[in-house]
Design a protein around this motif. Sequence first.
Motif, PDB file in Angstrom:
ATOM      1  N   GLN A  86       0.881  -1.165   0.000  1.00  0.00           N
ATOM      2  CA  GLN A  86       0.000   0.000   0.000  1.00  0.00           C
ATOM      3  C   GLN A  86       0.914   1.209   0.000  1.00  0.00           C
ATOM      4  N   ILE A  87       1.164   1.750  -1.195  1.00  0.00           N
ATOM      5  CA  ILE A  87       2.087   2.869  -1.311  1.00  0.00           C
ATOM      6  C   ILE A  87       1.363   4.205  -1.342  1.00  0.00           C
ATOM      7  N   GLY A  88       0.062   4.177  -1.587  1.00  0.00           N
ATOM      8  CA  GLY A  88      -0.700   5.414  -1.671  1.00  0.00           C
ATOM      9  C   GLY A  88      -1.318   5.803  -0.339  1.00  0.00           C
ATOM     10  N   VAL A  89      -1.526   7.088  -0.175  1.00  0.00           N
ATOM     11  CA  VAL A  89      -2.157   7.608   1.043  1.00  0.00           C
ATOM     12  C   VAL A  89      -3.613   7.138   1.128  1.00  0.00           C
ATOM     13  N   ALA A  90      -4.287   7.038  -0.010  1.00  0.00           N
ATOM     14  CA  ALA A  90      -5.678   6.587  -0.058  1.00  0.00           C
ATOM     15  C   ALA A  90      -5.795   5.426  -1.040  1.00  0.00           C
ATOM     16  N   PRO A  91      -5.317   4.242  -0.673  1.00  0.00           N
ATOM     17  CA  PRO A  91      -5.225   3.133  -1.624  1.00  0.00           C
ATOM     18  C   PRO A  91      -6.566   2.557  -2.087  1.00  0.00           C
ATOM     19  N   ARG A  92      -7.669   2.965  -1.512  1.00  0.00           N
ATOM     20  CA  ARG A  92      -8.973   2.486  -1.981  1.00  0.00           C
ATOM     21  C   ARG A  92      -9.722   3.545  -2.791  1.00  0.00           C
ATOM     22  N   ALA A  93      -9.117   4.723  -2.955  1.00  0.00           N
ATOM     23  CA  ALA A  93      -9.719   5.746  -3.816  1.00  0.00           C
ATOM     24  C   ALA A  93      -9.518   5.351  -5.277  1.00  0.00           C
ATOM     25  N   LYS A  94     -10.294   5.932  -6.156  1.00  0.00           N
ATOM     26  CA  LYS A  94     -10.165   5.729  -7.599  1.00  0.00           C
ATOM     27  C   LYS A  94      -9.505   6.963  -8.196  1.00  0.00           C
ATOM     28  N   TRP A  95      -9.050   6.862  -9.448  1.00  0.00           N
ATOM     29  CA  TRP A  95      -8.388   8.004 -10.080  1.00  0.00           C
ATOM     30  C   TRP A  95      -8.817   8.190 -11.525  1.00  0.00           C
ATOM     31  N   ILE A  96      -8.742   9.459 -11.954  1.00  0.00           N
ATOM     32  CA  ILE A  96      -8.869   9.866 -13.348  1.00  0.00           C
ATOM     33  C   ILE A  96      -7.676  10.783 -13.615  1.00  0.00           C
ATOM     34  N   ALA A  97      -7.407  11.107 -14.877  1.00  0.00           N
ATOM     35  CA  ALA A  97      -6.225  11.927 -15.140  1.00  0.00           C
ATOM     36  C   ALA A  97      -6.358  12.764 -16.402  1.00  0.00           C
ATOM     37  N   CYS A  98      -5.612  13.870 -16.381  1.00  0.00           N
ATOM     38  CA  CYS A  98      -5.479  14.742 -17.538  1.00  0.00           C
ATOM     39  C   CYS A  98      -4.002  15.023 -17.752  1.00  0.00           C
ATOM     40  N   ARG A  99      -3.555  14.902 -18.970  1.00  0.00           N
ATOM     41  CA  ARG A  99      -2.156  15.175 -19.311  1.00  0.00           C
ATOM     42  C   ARG A  99      -2.020  16.651 -19.665  1.00  0.00           C
ATOM     43  N   ASN A 100      -1.375  17.418 -18.777  1.00  0.00           N
ATOM     44  CA  ASN A 100      -1.218  18.847 -19.002  1.00  0.00           C
ATOM     45  C   ASN A 100       0.197  19.252 -19.389  1.00  0.00           C
TER      46      ASN A 100
END
Length: 148
Positions: A86-100
Amino acid sequence: MVRAPEVWSTFNVRGEGIVVASADTGVDWAHPALQNRYVGFDPGAGEVDHTYSWHDAFGQYAYPFDDNNHGTHTVGTMVGEDQSNQIGVAPRAKWIACRNMDGGFGTPATYIDCMEWSLAPYPPGGDPLVDGRPELAPHVINNSWSCS
């Protein structure tokens, strides 16, 4: 250092029900510590739909791609988890992303594009004023910027 395990044990939460967005150099969506947390991926069916989960402000990639690895790193810090770590602070959250950023550098226009998309994700080629879906907006946005 942020004492995430203490929060997990005290409040019994690890980000469940939360969506975070990354506005950065992109993300390697197939990274083993990130793939199952990607909103556009259904791990049970093994199917992927990037329509409202990914946006490239440069219009180059139809799927989450990271040409610099910084975005992948920061998403890992937010939600990363594989079978044994578990390397993330919120390992059960989901993610989306934008390449800026392209090659580690963006412009005010690409940063604003990602901010706009994050407020109401819209499909590739869509009109943000017509096709934007504010109900799909993340709860938290992490931005990385570097302008030459």
